[in-house]
Design a protein around this motif. Sequence first.
Motif, PDB file in Angstrom:
ATOM      1  N   VAL A  44      47.328-155.522  79.120  1.00  0.00           N
ATOM      2  CA  VAL A  44      48.018-155.513  77.880  1.00  0.00           C
ATOM      3  C   VAL A  44      48.166-156.949  77.065  1.00  0.00           C
ATOM      4  CG1 VAL A  44      50.084-154.586  76.510  1.00  0.00           C
ATOM      5  CG2 VAL A  44      49.208-153.489  78.621  1.00  0.00           C
ATOM      6  N   ASN A  45      47.176-157.315  76.234  1.00  0.00           N
ATOM      7  CA  ASN A  45      47.171-158.583  75.496  1.00  0.00           C
ATOM      8  C   ASN A  45      46.764-158.321  74.111  1.00  0.00           C
ATOM      9  OD1 ASN A  45      44.419-158.207  75.865  1.00  0.00           O
ATOM     10  ND2 ASN A  45      44.577-159.215  77.679  1.00  0.00           N
ATOM     11  N   GLU A  46      46.652-159.372  73.488  1.00  0.00           N
ATOM     12  CA  GLU A  46      46.292-159.335  71.942  1.00  0.00           C
ATOM     13  C   GLU A  46      44.700-158.859  71.813  1.00  0.00           C
ATOM     14  OE1 GLU A  46      47.756-159.889  69.083  1.00  0.00           O
ATOM     15  OE2 GLU A  46      49.724-159.839  70.321  1.00  0.00           O
ATOM     16  N   GLY A  47      44.026-158.952  72.879  1.00  0.00           N
ATOM     17  CA  GLY A  47      42.623-158.385  72.657  1.00  0.00           C
ATOM     18  C   GLY A  47      42.543-157.067  72.775  1.00  0.00           C
ATOM     19  N   PHE A  48      43.255-156.441  73.865  1.00  0.00           N
ATOM     20  CA  PHE A  48      43.484-154.870  73.937  1.00  0.00           C
ATOM     21  C   PHE A  48      44.267-154.185  72.727  1.00  0.00           C
ATOM     22  CE2 PHE A  48      45.195-151.385  76.879  1.00  0.00           C
ATOM     23  CZ  PHE A  48      44.159-150.524  76.443  1.00  0.00           C
ATOM     24  N   VAL A  49      45.002-154.786  72.126  1.00  0.00           N
ATOM     25  CA  VAL A  49      45.853-154.371  70.921  1.00  0.00           C
ATOM     26  C   VAL A  49      44.855-154.416  69.704  1.00  0.00           C
ATOM     27  CG1 VAL A  49      47.568-154.817  69.032  1.00  0.00           C
ATOM     28  CG2 VAL A  49      48.126-155.263  71.749  1.00  0.00           C
ATOM     29  N   SER A  50      44.169-155.488  69.573  1.00  0.00           N
ATOM     30  CA  SER A  50      43.177-155.236  68.367  1.00  0.00           C
ATOM     31  C   SER A  50      42.028-154.235  68.679  1.00  0.00           C
ATOM     32  CB  SER A  50      42.648-156.681  68.085  1.00  0.00           C
ATOM     33  OG  SER A  50      43.563-157.844  68.202  1.00  0.00           O
ATOM     34  N   TRP A  51      41.688-154.365  69.904  1.00  0.00           N
ATOM     35  CA  TRP A  51      40.603-153.124  70.257  1.00  0.00           C
ATOM     36  C   TRP A  51      41.053-151.774  69.896  1.00  0.00           C
ATOM     37  CZ3 TRP A  51      39.843-149.141  73.775  1.00  0.00           C
ATOM     38  CH2 TRP A  51      38.906-148.883  73.877  1.00  0.00           C
ATOM     39  N   LEU A  52      42.373-151.269  70.065  1.00  0.00           N
ATOM     40  CA  LEU A  52      42.855-150.120  69.827  1.00  0.00           C
ATOM     41  C   LEU A  52      43.193-149.771  68.425  1.00  0.00           C
ATOM     42  CD1 LEU A  52      45.402-150.079  72.778  1.00  0.00           C
ATOM     43  CD2 LEU A  52      43.463-148.446  72.692  1.00  0.00           C
ATOM     44  N   LEU A  53      43.702-150.960  67.910  1.00  0.00           N
ATOM     45  CA  LEU A  53      43.691-150.839  66.191  1.00  0.00           C
ATOM     46  C   LEU A  53      42.737-150.190  65.494  1.00  0.00           C
ATOM     47  CD1 LEU A  53      46.549-153.655  65.611  1.00  0.00           C
ATOM     48  CD2 LEU A  53      46.724-151.217  65.487  1.00  0.00           C
ATOM     49  N   GLN A  54      41.523-150.695  65.969  1.00  0.00           N
ATOM     50  CA  GLN A  54      40.124-150.468  65.075  1.00  0.00           C
ATOM     51  C   GLN A  54      39.973-148.931  64.886  1.00  0.00           C
ATOM     52  OE1 GLN A  54      36.297-151.384  67.014  1.00  0.00           O
ATOM     53  NE2 GLN A  54      37.330-151.623  68.872  1.00  0.00           N
ATOM     54  N   PHE A  55      40.640-147.861  65.858  1.00  0.00           N
ATOM     55  CA  PHE A  55      40.125-146.619  65.916  1.00  0.00           C
ATOM     56  C   PHE A  55      41.432-145.787  65.165  1.00  0.00           C
ATOM     57  CE2 PHE A  55      38.479-148.234  70.085  1.00  0.00           C
ATOM     58  CZ  PHE A  55      37.092-147.946  69.698  1.00  0.00           C
ATOM     59  N   GLY A  56      42.646-146.485  64.787  1.00  0.00           N
ATOM     60  CA  GLY A  56      43.538-145.914  63.974  1.00  0.00           C
ATOM     61  C   GLY A  56      44.292-144.634  64.692  1.00  0.00           C
ATOM     62  N   SER A  57      44.320-143.649  63.844  1.00  0.00           N
ATOM     63  CA  SER A  57      44.896-142.461  64.395  1.00  0.00           C
ATOM     64  C   SER A  57      43.905-141.526  65.323  1.00  0.00           C
ATOM     65  CB  SER A  57      45.336-141.703  63.303  1.00  0.00           C
ATOM     66  OG  SER A  57      44.138-140.878  62.465  1.00  0.00           O
ATOM     67  N   GLN A  58      42.984-142.185  65.563  1.00  0.00           N
ATOM     68  CA  GLN A  58      42.011-141.267  66.686  1.00  0.00           C
ATOM     69  C   GLN A  58      42.303-141.512  68.112  1.00  0.00           C
ATOM     70  OE1 GLN A  58      37.943-142.783  64.800  1.00  0.00           O
ATOM     71  NE2 GLN A  58      37.529-140.458  64.910  1.00  0.00           N
ATOM     72  N   ILE A  59      42.960-142.522  68.095  1.00  0.00           N
ATOM     73  CA  ILE A  59      43.591-142.818  69.721  1.00  0.00           C
ATOM     74  C   ILE A  59      44.988-143.057  69.648  1.00  0.00           C
ATOM     75  CG2 ILE A  59      43.397-145.371  69.412  1.00  0.00           C
ATOM     76  CD1 ILE A  59      41.757-145.156  72.401  1.00  0.00           C
ATOM     77  N   TYR A  60      45.750-142.284  70.888  1.00  0.00           N
ATOM     78  CA  TYR A  60      47.206-142.639  70.846  1.00  0.00           C
ATOM     79  C   TYR A  60      47.594-143.138  72.301  1.00  0.00           C
ATOM     80  CZ  TYR A  60      51.970-141.052  71.450  1.00  0.00           C
ATOM     81  OH  TYR A  60      53.340-141.080  71.869  1.00  0.00           O
ATOM     82  N   VAL A  61      48.452-144.088  72.283  1.00  0.00           N
ATOM     83  CA  VAL A  61      48.639-144.732  73.717  1.00  0.00           C
ATOM     84  C   VAL A  61      49.985-143.769  74.090  1.00  0.00           C
ATOM     85  CG1 VAL A  61      49.859-146.685  74.911  1.00  0.00           C
ATOM     86  CG2 VAL A  61      47.967-147.006  73.124  1.00  0.00           C
ATOM     87  N   LYS A  62      49.699-143.171  75.357  1.00  0.00           N
ATOM     88  CA  LYS A  62      50.815-142.348  76.057  1.00  0.00           C
ATOM     89  C   LYS A  62      51.900-143.446  76.918  1.00  0.00           C
ATOM     90  CE  LYS A  62      50.096-138.371  77.333  1.00  0.00           C
ATOM     91  NZ  LYS A  62      49.563-136.912  78.308  1.00  0.00           N
ATOM     92  N   LYS A  63      51.172-144.134  77.844  1.00  0.00           N
ATOM     93  CA  LYS A  63      51.774-145.209  78.314  1.00  0.00           C
ATOM     94  C   LYS A  63      50.802-146.625  78.550  1.00  0.00           C
ATOM     95  CE  LYS A  63      53.585-142.016  81.643  1.00  0.00           C
ATOM     96  NZ  LYS A  63      53.618-141.597  83.132  1.00  0.00           N
ATOM     97  N   PRO A  64      51.463-147.686  78.565  1.00  0.00           N
ATOM     98  CA  PRO A  64      52.982-147.964  78.731  1.00  0.00           C
ATOM     99  C   PRO A  64      53.702-148.085  77.349  1.00  0.00           C
ATOM    100  CG  PRO A  64      51.846-149.946  79.030  1.00  0.00           C
ATOM    101  CD  PRO A  64      50.867-149.190  78.810  1.00  0.00           C
TER     102      PRO A  64
END
Length: 331
Positions: free
Chosen positions: A291-311
């Motif tokens: 869980v780092n800045e690279g992962f956060v940036s990668w997730l953000l590109q998908f907008g509402s199409q992806i949702y983090v359940k955990k952690p």
Amino acid sequence: MGNSKLRLLHVLDLLLSESDDDHLLEVDQILLYLENHNIVCERKSVYDDVRTLQDFGYDIISRKGSGGGYALVSRDFEAAELRLLCDAVQAAGFITPKKTRQLIKKLTKLTSAPQAEILQKQVYVDNRPKSGNEEIYYHIDKLDRAIQSHVQVSVLYRRRYLTADNTVGNEDVLHTVSPYALIWSDDHYYLIGNKEKYQNLMTLRVDRIKKLELLPDTPARPFSEVSPYKTAFDTADYAKRHFHMFSGTPEPVELAFDPSLLEQMLDRFGDDVRFRRSDTGKLELRTEAAVNEGFVSWLLQFGSQIYVKKPESLKVRLFEKAREVEHVYKI
């Protein structure tokens, strides 16, 4: 005897460089080539040489009649394979423009001259950023030897920062590192290792290494002490879990995403990741990732199409990053 051995080598060299499926060499062409190299012989000698090469295992075909002759048709690399390698060299940001040209030239020598000409025309050369560090090839060689010998290295590493007058400055920092792996990711070469006073892994871009020395009398720290790997350092697993080579400790992650993103998830996490379909029609997966800045940036590109359940900590970081973006663009 000496002349016949030299003649055989010249015949092989000519077949390697000038013949392929579409370009056969007539016996007269071979005789002229030999004569230009101060070797005069009869046609029968050429026939004998070709048979000797065929007996040794070279895939040389012969055709009779108009347009006939001899051609070496099988090589270590097919034209399509060489195209892939040339494209990879061209795409690699850590390879300097000079070395890019040299490597592509060497690769095209692995096929016939006619096919090499076609290959060079097909290779797309653009103006993408390239490294200016010509020492990178020597550094990769030294690092590979250090990894195999399990010894530490001394690295003078260049970091960039913004000065008071808003120009980019450079700062050289000396590190003593236990090297474990070299990884090519996102068009850069990275060294994965450990700095003795820390209990984790560090990532250094090889093209930013200015000086490097092996420390043959200083054993490297076992990677099992600072990583989850016990018997072998799994570079593929490390690259999969550390987005854009940002450091961090991998932890369990659960994601729910739109089925249209399945290909992107497989590309990122691999074919062995487990999925399940939720009641809402979303796909869910469980994996481990840093869980780092690279992962956060990668997730953000998908907008509402992806949702983090955990952690929960990752949810918080995504929310904070989204608020930052909203603040910047709020109208």
